[in-house]
Structures are given as structure tokens and as C-alpha cells.
Design a protein around this motif. Structure first.
Motif, PDB file in Angstrom:
ATOM      1  N   VAL A  36       0.843  -1.201   0.000  1.00  0.00           N
ATOM      2  CA  VAL A  36       0.000   0.000   0.000  1.00  0.00           C
ATOM      3  C   VAL A  36       0.878   1.251   0.000  1.00  0.00           C
ATOM      4  CG1 VAL A  36      -1.672   1.360   1.320  1.00  0.00           C
ATOM      5  CG2 VAL A  36      -1.989  -1.114   1.076  1.00  0.00           C
ATOM      6  N   ARG A  37       1.911   1.270   0.850  1.00  0.00           N
ATOM      7  CA  ARG A  37       2.819   2.432   0.900  1.00  0.00           C
ATOM      8  C   ARG A  37       3.515   2.629  -0.445  1.00  0.00           C
ATOM      9  NH1 ARG A  37       4.091   0.117   5.957  1.00  0.00           N
ATOM     10  NH2 ARG A  37       6.076  -0.694   5.155  1.00  0.00           N
ATOM     11  N   PRO A  48      -3.391  -4.100  -2.734  1.00  0.00           N
ATOM     12  CA  PRO A  48      -2.751  -2.879  -2.241  1.00  0.00           C
ATOM     13  C   PRO A  48      -2.844  -1.702  -3.200  1.00  0.00           C
ATOM     14  CG  PRO A  48      -1.115  -4.562  -2.798  1.00  0.00           C
ATOM     15  CD  PRO A  48      -2.445  -5.223  -2.853  1.00  0.00           C
ATOM     16  N   TYR A  69      -6.593  -0.357  -3.180  1.00  0.00           N
ATOM     17  CA  TYR A  69      -6.860   0.138  -1.825  1.00  0.00           C
ATOM     18  C   TYR A  69      -6.128   1.467  -1.596  1.00  0.00           C
ATOM     19  CZ  TYR A  69      -7.027   0.252   3.292  1.00  0.00           C
ATOM     20  OH  TYR A  69      -7.231   0.632   4.602  1.00  0.00           O
ATOM     21  N   ALA A  70      -4.861   1.532  -2.032  1.00  0.00           N
ATOM     22  CA  ALA A  70      -4.081   2.766  -1.889  1.00  0.00           C
ATOM     23  C   ALA A  70      -4.739   3.915  -2.638  1.00  0.00           C
ATOM     24  CB  ALA A  70      -2.661   2.543  -2.405  1.00  0.00           C
ATOM     25  N   LYS A  73      -7.775   5.225  -0.782  1.00  0.00           N
ATOM     26  CA  LYS A  73      -7.398   6.023   0.385  1.00  0.00           C
ATOM     27  C   LYS A  73      -6.846   7.390  -0.010  1.00  0.00           C
ATOM     28  CE  LYS A  73      -8.766   3.216   3.487  1.00  0.00           C
ATOM     29  NZ  LYS A  73      -9.928   3.600   4.313  1.00  0.00           N
ATOM     30  N   SER A  99       2.528   1.571  -3.361  1.00  0.00           N
ATOM     31  CA  SER A  99       1.520   1.936  -4.366  1.00  0.00           C
ATOM     32  C   SER A  99       1.172   3.417  -4.271  1.00  0.00           C
ATOM     33  CB  SER A  99       0.257   1.087  -4.191  1.00  0.00           C
ATOM     34  OG  SER A  99       0.525  -0.276  -4.420  1.00  0.00           O
ATOM     35  N   LYS A 100       1.020   3.929  -3.055  1.00  0.00           N
ATOM     36  CA  LYS A 100       0.720   5.352  -2.875  1.00  0.00           C
ATOM     37  C   LYS A 100       1.819   6.210  -3.489  1.00  0.00           C
ATOM     38  CE  LYS A 100      -2.263   5.313   1.235  1.00  0.00           C
ATOM     39  NZ  LYS A 100      -2.400   5.692   2.655  1.00  0.00           N
TER      40      LYS A 100
END
Length: 365
Positions: A81-82, A106, A109-110, A113, A84-85
């Protein structure tokens, strides 16, 4: 528009993504793409060959039994996730679409968010774990089978179909027949077990080779690379009829399908999208080795509408297979009815529907 696509693990997740990208490129040459997958997945090599910018994250799927590996997967997911962001911010993504496989988890989801519009595309009639999880966070859920709708929040679901359906249209069936060594004026049955083949289908065909040689139709039999040499050894002993052409693999599937009257195949989502788009009747032999037995459920979505015959692998024999082929091809009325039923289930403008949905979400932002 800057579009991020994520999907991996199997061709069933990757090829619809690539089909969508190609169709958007035709309509909007200014669109920019970034594909996020895993380095070890099929997508790594397949997407790179398409000259589409590719970035990878490290993630693994959850095991369905209690395992310490699942604890590791949670930490990989959080790191994914980190990562991907960071990638989404660097690319300045306008929208993110996930086409399946655990890598989408991820990435999508990223995006959710970060407030980036999100879509997941579910190819099968029964969704996998990743799409069920993501359905709580995404803006829209694009489905290919109406049977998938009850698994998701009703207000998010849109029936779009599979982008691969758009890619098989407009090809020359005559050219396809000639390229495979088939006659132009005789009905064609295509038998294929997927890119790697399917041993039970191969065994059934081999047992019926002599009988197939007496049929008023021709057979194009694709064994899969893995099984080709073994099949050829058997054929050398049995003898190969003139009306049966055996190949390990074909690269021009859209042309071949366009010249096909009946297809015998597994019931993967991409295959069914192609068959219904072209209105090709089928005998479907679902793989029993897939998650949630989704291929059998995919096949039922066609057989219950009269577009296909469902033949379980446990019931498959050479005799049953040839009987079903005869019943369809030698009954013009039945063949025509199945063609019409398949065509009614097809969504040939699937890629355009999905792109329209993407534009709608970006414009609302």
C-alpha cells in the motif's frame, strides 16, 4: 487522462487489462498508462512486450488455511500500500482500475485512500477474495456475468462485459482457416484446452480420433505446448485422419475463432467473452481445479441460456464428446439457436462501456 491498471497472476486478469488499454489508445491517443504488477508474475513479461510502462510491488496472496505465511502477507500488503501510494502520486493518476489477482489489493486500496477514482473489473461469475475485499472501498464494480452482481454492493455494480470481447471482432475467418490448413467449405470444430492444454480433453480426443475421421466436419485440435509431443506419439500409433489438424498452439486466435462453427473449451472468463461476442456455440468442460469452482458456474451462465453444452470433466469420454459435437453440428436448427443465444449474451462493446465508466468517474472528481 492518466490511467493506472493493475492485474496479475493469470492471463485471465492480464489480457482483459491489455485489451482495455489498446481500445482506449485507439480512441484517446493522448491517454497515459502505468501498469502495476508483481515482478515474478506473468504480467511482468507480458506487459513489457506491449511497451506499456510497468512498475512492480511485492505482494503475495492469502492462503485459505491458517498459516504463519498469512501474517507475513499482511505486512507485505501494508508495505505494498505504501509503495503503491508513492507510485500513484509520482504518476499523478486520474483513475485506477484493477482487473483481478492479489496485486490489485494494495494498489486499488491505496488509490481509494488517496481519493483517486477506482474501479474493479470482475471477469468471473463468482468473485475472488481480492475483489470481495476491495468492493467495500472502490467507486464502481464492473462485471461480466449478471450472476456476479449479488456478491457486491448493489449501488456500485455496472454490467460492462470483458474488454477481450471487443478484440476478437472484425477478423477474417477465411484467412484464419487457411492459416491453419482448414478447408473453406466444411464446418469447423475448434478443440482447445487453454494455452497449456488440458490432459483430460486430450485423452478424450485421442480416443475418438478414428471416429472423427468419418465425420462431415473438420477439427482443429490444439493440444497445448506441454502435451503436444505426447499426443503426437499417440497419433503416430493410431493414425491421424485427414480432417483433423493438430497443433501445439495458435497465435492468431481471433482469426481462428472467426472461422469456427463450434468450440470445445474450458470455461475461463476470457474464452467465454470471446465466444459470446462472436456468437459461437460451445461445449464447455470446466476445469475442476480452480478457486470456488468458478469455471463450472461460468459455464452454467451460458448453458442455462442455451448458448453452450456443459460437460463435466468427471463425465468426459471420447464417445460423449463426439456425440455432443454431432448433435450440435448436424442439427442446423440447434446450431442456429445456440449461435443466437451466444450472441445475445455477448457484450462486444465491453471496452467502450468500461472506458465510458472511467471517464464518468474522472469527470465527477
Amino acid at each position: 487522462m492518466k490511467i493506472v491498471v493493475s492485474g496479475g497472476g493469470t492471463g485471465g486478469h492480464i489480457y482483459p487489462a491489455l485489451a482495455l488499454i489498446r481500445e482506449i489508445q485507439k480512441e484517446a491517443s493522448e491517454a497515459e498508462f502505468l501498469y502495476i504488477g508483481t515482478e515474478k508474475g506473468l504480467e511482468s513479461s507480458i506487459v513489457s512486450r506491449e511497451n506499456i510502462p510497468f512498475k512492480s510491488i511485492h505482494i503475495t496472496g492469502f492462503q485459505r488455511k491458517l498459516s504463519f505465511e498469512n501474517v507475513k502477507t499482511i505486512f507485505r500488503f501494508l508495505k505494498g500500500v505504501r509503495d503503491s501510494k508513492r507510485l500513484l502520486k509520482e504518476f499523478n493518476a486520474d483513475i485506477v482500475i484493477g482487473t483481478g489477482g492479489y496485486v490489485c489489493g494494495p494498489v486499488v486500496y491505496a488509490a481509494a485512500k488517496l481519493g483517486i477514482p477506482t474501479i474493479i473489473h470482475e471477469q468471473n461469475s463468482v468473485p475472488g477474495l481480492t475483489n470481495k475485499f476491495l468492493s467495500k472501498y472502490v467507486d464502481r464494480i464492473a462485471i461480466c456475468f449478471e450472476e456476479a452482481a449479488p456478491f457486491f454492493p448493489k449501488d456500485k455494480v455496472v454490467l460492462t462485459g470483458n474488454p477481450r470481447a471487443s478484440e476478437v471482432l472484425g477478423h477474417d475467418g477465411t484467412k484464419g482457416r487457411l492459416s491453419a490448413g482448414l478447408k473453406i467449405n466444411q464446418p469447423v470444430v475448434l478443440i482447445v484446452g487453454g494455452s497449456r492444454g488440458a490432459k483430460p480433453i486430450n485423452e478424450a480426443v485421442l480416443k475418438s480420433l478414428a471416429e472423427l475421421g468419418e465425420k462431415p466436419y473438420q477439427v482443429l485440435y490444439i493440444t497445448g505446448d506441454v502435451h503436444y509431443d505426447e499426443v503426437q506419439k499417440e497419433v503416430a500409433l493410431i493414425g491421424s485422419p485427414k480432417n483433423v489438424i493438430i497443433k501445439p498452439f495458435i497465435y492468431n486466435m481471433p482469426e481462428i475463432l472467426s472461422g469456427t462453427d463450434l468450440t470445445v473449451a474450458r470455461a475461463g472468463a476470457t474464452t467465454l467473452a470471446e465466444l459470446t461476442s462472436l456468437g459461437i456455440p460451445s461445449i464447455l468442460i470446466p476445469s475442476p481445479y480452480v478457486t470456488n469452482n468458478h469455471q463450472e458456474k461460468n459455464a452454467k451462465a451460458l448453458s442455462e441460456h442455451g448458448a453452450a453444452v456443459l460437460l463435466l470433466e468427471s463425465e468426459l469420454t471420447g464417445k460423449k464428446l463426439t456425440e455432443q459435437m454431432d448433435q450440435i453440428l448436424m442439427d442446423k436448427k440447434k446450431l442456429s439457436e445456440m449461435k443466437n443465444a451466444a450472441k445475445e449474451l455477448g457484450i462486444p462493446d465491453a471496452a467502450n462501456r468500461l472506458y465510458a465508466l472511467m471517464k464518468e468517474l474522472v469527470n465527477k472528481k
